[in-house]
Structures are given as C-alpha cells and as structure tokens.
Scaffold this motif. Structure first.
Motif, short mmCIF file in Angstrom:
data_model
loop_
_atom_site.label_atom_id
_atom_site.label_comp_id
_atom_site.label_asym_id
_atom_site.label_seq_id
_atom_site.Cartn_x
_atom_site.Cartn_y
_atom_site.Cartn_z
N ALA A 84 -3.46 15.64 -68.11
CA ALA A 84 -4.03 14.78 -67.07
C ALA A 84 -5.55 14.69 -67.22
CB ALA A 84 -3.66 15.33 -65.69
N LYS A 85 -6.19 15.86 -67.49
CA LYS A 85 -7.65 15.86 -67.70
C LYS A 85 -8.02 15.09 -68.95
CE LYS A 85 -8.51 20.21 -65.27
NZ LYS A 85 -9.01 21.61 -65.36
N ARG A 86 -7.18 15.20 -69.99
CA ARG A 86 -7.45 14.44 -71.21
C ARG A 86 -7.37 12.94 -70.95
NH1 ARG A 86 -3.64 11.25 -73.58
NH2 ARG A 86 -2.11 12.97 -73.57
N LYS A 87 -6.42 12.52 -70.14
CA LYS A 87 -6.31 11.10 -69.80
C LYS A 87 -7.53 10.63 -69.01
CE LYS A 87 -1.27 10.63 -69.81
NZ LYS A 87 -1.25 9.52 -70.79
N LYS A 142 -12.69 7.82 -68.97
CA LYS A 142 -14.14 7.88 -68.81
C LYS A 142 -14.84 7.39 -70.08
CE LYS A 142 -17.88 9.07 -66.55
NZ LYS A 142 -18.31 8.33 -65.32
N VAL A 143 -14.34 7.84 -71.23
CA VAL A 143 -14.92 7.41 -72.51
C VAL A 143 -14.78 5.90 -72.68
CG1 VAL A 143 -14.61 7.50 -75.01
CG2 VAL A 143 -14.67 9.62 -73.68
N ASN A 144 -13.61 5.39 -72.37
CA ASN A 144 -13.37 3.95 -72.50
C ASN A 144 -14.30 3.17 -71.56
OD1 ASN A 144 -11.37 4.33 -74.42
ND2 ASN A 144 -9.73 4.39 -72.89
N LEU A 185 -13.43 15.27 -74.26
CA LEU A 185 -12.14 14.69 -74.66
C LEU A 185 -11.60 15.37 -75.90
CD1 LEU A 185 -9.91 12.58 -74.50
CD2 LEU A 185 -11.43 10.98 -75.72
N GLU A 186 -12.47 15.63 -76.86
CA GLU A 186 -12.05 16.30 -78.08
C GLU A 186 -11.52 17.71 -77.77
OE1 GLU A 186 -11.08 16.48 -82.02
OE2 GLU A 186 -11.87 14.76 -80.88
N GLY A 187 -12.18 18.40 -76.82
CA GLY A 187 -11.71 19.72 -76.42
C GLY A 187 -10.33 19.67 -75.77
N PHE A 188 -10.17 18.69 -74.89
CA PHE A 188 -8.86 18.53 -74.25
C PHE A 188 -7.78 18.20 -75.27
CE2 PHE A 188 -11.29 17.36 -70.22
CZ PHE A 188 -11.05 18.59 -69.64
N LEU A 189 -8.10 17.36 -76.24
CA LEU A 189 -7.13 16.99 -77.28
C LEU A 189 -6.73 18.21 -78.12
CD1 LEU A 189 -8.60 13.55 -78.47
CD2 LEU A 189 -6.40 13.93 -77.32
#
Length: 231
Positions: free
Chosen positions: A53-56, A61-63, A109-113
């Motif tokens: 969910a946090k990654r989404k 946010k990135v988008n 995002l990279e960390g979440f991925l």
C-alpha cells in the motif's frame, strides 16, 4: 528367569515407553510449531500488504511529481518565450523544488519495492516450507495410524492362532490319554484271563487242541480195544 534378565526386560519396557512419550510429544511440538509458523506467515502477509500500500502511494506521489515537473517546466518555457522572466524563473524554481521532492520520493519508492520483493520471496519460501512440514506431519500421523491398526490386527491374529494351537494341543492330550486308557484296559483284561486260565484255553484252542473236549470216535475205539487186550 534370572533377576538380571527381569531387570533387562523391565528396562527395555521403560525405554520403549519413554520413546513412545517422546515421539508423541514430538508430534505435538511439530503441530504447535506449524500453528505458530502459520500465524507468523499471516502477520507477514499483513505487513506485506501494508508495504505494498505504501509502495502504491509512493508511486502515485512520484507520478504526480513527474506530472507537476513537466507542467511547470512547460510553464517556465512559455513564460520565458513571452518575455516574463520573473514568472519563468519562479516556475523554474518550482521545478527544482519538485525535482528534489521527486528524488526523495523515488528513493522511498525504491526502498518499498526492494522490501516488497524481498518479503514476497521470503514469504513464498516460508509457505513452501510450511506446506512441506504440514505434509510430512500428516504423513507421519497417517503412517502411525496405519501401523497401529496393523499391530492390532496382527496381535489379534497371533492371539487367535495361539488359541487354536492351545485347543489342538488339548485335543492331542485327550487322544493320548484315551489311547493310554485303552491300552491299560487291554492289559487288565489279559491279566484277568491269565489268572482264570482262560488264556491258556484260548491258546490251546488257537493251536487246534481242545482240552476237556469230546474224544473222537477213532480215539475211543483204540481205547476200547486196548482195554479188552488188557482184560
């Protein structure tokens, strides 16, 4: 049986009983560990769901930042082309701020991925191990049940064979006793015959000699002629 043999037998029985208790406890321990492992996996799935969910959110946010950067970049160029340098610089400064935020969000995002990939891999391996353990426990329980049934059937079969053998042994003893009794009765009859003399008469009769029987005619004639000559 010697005391040493009795002690050895008792010690063997105690060891077997102890092993049976340990084996039973081992299965219970495995069941408990399996339940705990499943509970942990459930927690892992919940944590994975939170990370996903946090990654989404981070992706969104990135988008969003990328859209804003592209938009303000366009505004900055448009303002510069119209000669409004102050507005163009302001838009360019906004683009720089957004790019800084984008860099931070991309790092998150990279960390979440990475966390998501790692958790998915580890959870998949753990679930495979849990399924394997569950299968082995079920197999052990099933094998134990089958072997107990086989032991029960074998024990009853051995008991039935033992009973049949005991019955046959009893019949054989009865036959032997009857044969012994019959032989004793025959021996008693022979002794009685010897004492009464009937045995001797039977032997003479069997030899064709009949003592005390009727004298033949020729023998009687010979006796008569002998008596006359003496006279």
């Amino acid at each position: 049986m010697s005391l040493r043999k009795i002690w050895t037998a008792l010690r063997g029985a105690v060891n077997e009983g102890t092993e049976a208790i340990v084996d039973s406890q081992s299965i219970r321990i495995l069941d408990q560990e399996l339940r705990e492992a499943k509970s942990e996996l459930k927690s892992c799935d919940e944590n994975l769901t939170k990370i996903m969910a946090k990654r989404k959110l981070a992706e969104n946010k990135v988008n969003s930042l990328q859209v804003d950067i592209e938009s303000y970049s366009t505004h900055a160029i448009a303002a510069s082309e119209k000669g409004d340098e102050s507005l163009a610089i302001e838009c360019a400064e906004r683009v720089a701020e957004l790019e800084t935020q984008l860099q931070t969000e991309q790092g998150l995002l990279e960390g979440f991925l990475n966390s998501e990939r790692s958790l998915k891999s580890n959870i998949a391996k753990a679930k495979t191990n849990v399924r394997r353990m569950e299968q082995q426990i079920d197999q052990i329980k099933a094998t134990e049940s089958v072997q107990k049934a086989q032991v029960a059937v074998s024990t009853r079969h051995m008991g039935a064979n033992s009973k049949v053998k005991t019955a046959l042994d009893s019949l054989e003893r009865i036959k032997n006793k009857q044969q012994q009794r019959a032989a004793e009765l025959e021996a008693a009859e022979e002794l009685a015959a010897d004492e009464s003399g009937s045995s001797l008469e039977a032997k003479l009769k069997a030899a064709g000699i009949q003592p005390g029987g009727q004298v033949s005619g020729s023998d009687k004639l010979a006796q008569l002629l002998a008596s006359r000559e003496k006279a």
